[in-house]
Design an enzyme around this catalytic site. Sequence first.
Site, short mmCIF file in Angstrom:
data_model
loop_
_atom_site.label_atom_id
_atom_site.label_comp_id
_atom_site.label_asym_id
_atom_site.label_seq_id
_atom_site.Cartn_x
_atom_site.Cartn_y
_atom_site.Cartn_z
N SER A 62 43.69 -38.59 52.56
CA SER A 62 44.24 -38.13 53.91
C SER A 62 45.57 -37.46 53.49
O SER A 62 45.79 -36.29 54.20
CB SER A 62 44.67 -39.42 54.64
OG SER A 62 43.17 -39.85 55.26
N ALA A 156 40.95 -36.85 57.71
CA ALA A 156 42.30 -37.46 57.43
C ALA A 156 42.29 -38.49 58.51
O ALA A 156 42.33 -38.26 59.73
CB ALA A 156 43.47 -36.47 57.52
N LYS A 157 42.85 -39.50 58.16
CA LYS A 157 43.22 -40.80 59.04
C LYS A 157 44.86 -40.33 59.35
O LYS A 157 45.82 -41.03 58.98
CB LYS A 157 43.08 -42.05 58.35
CG LYS A 157 43.34 -43.36 59.42
CD LYS A 157 42.68 -44.51 58.66
CE LYS A 157 42.97 -45.67 59.74
NZ LYS A 157 41.97 -45.66 60.83
N ALA A 158 45.10 -39.28 60.01
CA ALA A 158 46.44 -38.79 60.41
C ALA A 158 46.71 -39.20 61.68
O ALA A 158 46.20 -39.47 62.67
CB ALA A 158 46.17 -37.43 60.40
N TYR A 162 45.48 -39.69 66.37
CA TYR A 162 45.19 -40.72 67.24
C TYR A 162 45.73 -40.78 68.78
O TYR A 162 45.61 -41.64 69.44
CB TYR A 162 45.73 -42.02 66.62
CG TYR A 162 44.64 -42.45 65.57
CD1 TYR A 162 44.01 -43.50 65.77
CD2 TYR A 162 44.54 -41.67 64.29
CE1 TYR A 162 42.85 -44.11 64.54
CE2 TYR A 162 43.56 -42.06 63.41
CZ TYR A 162 42.80 -43.30 63.47
OH TYR A 162 41.92 -43.65 62.82
#
Length: 304
Positions: A62, A156-158, A162
Amino acid sequence: MESGRKIWIDGRLVDWADATVHLISNTFQYGYGVFEGIRCYETDAGPAVFRLREHVARLFNSAKILGMEVPYTRQELLEACKETIRANGFAVCYLRPIVYIGYGGMALDTSETRVSAAIAVWFWGEYCGEGTLEHGIRVKTSSYTRHHINAAMTKAKACGNYLLFQLARSEARRDGYDEALLLDAHGQVAEGSVENIFLVQHGEIITPPRTHILEGITRDTIIRLAREADFTVREECFSRDFVYTADEVFFCGTGAEVTPVIELDRRPIGDGAPGAVTKRVQRLFFAAVQGRNELHKDWLTLLE
């Protein structure tokens, strides 16, 4: 949520209340950061973190996608996760590693800023609410659309990604549902706000392809366990009305674990109760995370 006592920040443990970030932080202001959600479970051999290596690898991927240089090695952050759990005395807990800009970058330029890393630990029970693992949840198709693959870095776990998921889940909760289901830019089913989705039709398990979703580590776990148990698992696109007519539906994720979906848009799924395949998948999952699956002991990292 039960908070921990200590948080690891850039190599040292600080008190929970002292773990702060400056107001003038690019990550706080704009969401430029990456994080992971990881669980530690109690096993016969002691507390063990589930698929820690894979989670740390995804954190680094990420960061690479966003162009961030993580100031630690993968092994250093892996050891820091274990250290943080030990410092908080949890046998069962949730971990939140994050890589972020602690100060500066207000001009949307992070080239002169310092990248930091932190790890928080707390106890977190059933993500969707007490009893939902057993009884299931009610879900609403969101009015929000999952990011187009060129509108945001969807792999990407950005942190900034969220905001969309928070809007979707908040909308669903206001409308009396437990969770949201998002469609992609083409109208196909994508995922929940923080979960991947599976449905069961005629004994086969179906899930959206990896093309436009975050590649969940729990999702990969479910696919592998189900195939080892001789289920047919297919990855294919499908519409929301295909979900309405499924025999069973369940969400999965680090937080949600394996949560049955018993209703979508006021339409019962199957007979409106968790189905046999979902329950079987739940049992397979909890056997793996609790160290009762001999084939996958390597998925567990003990705190020794």
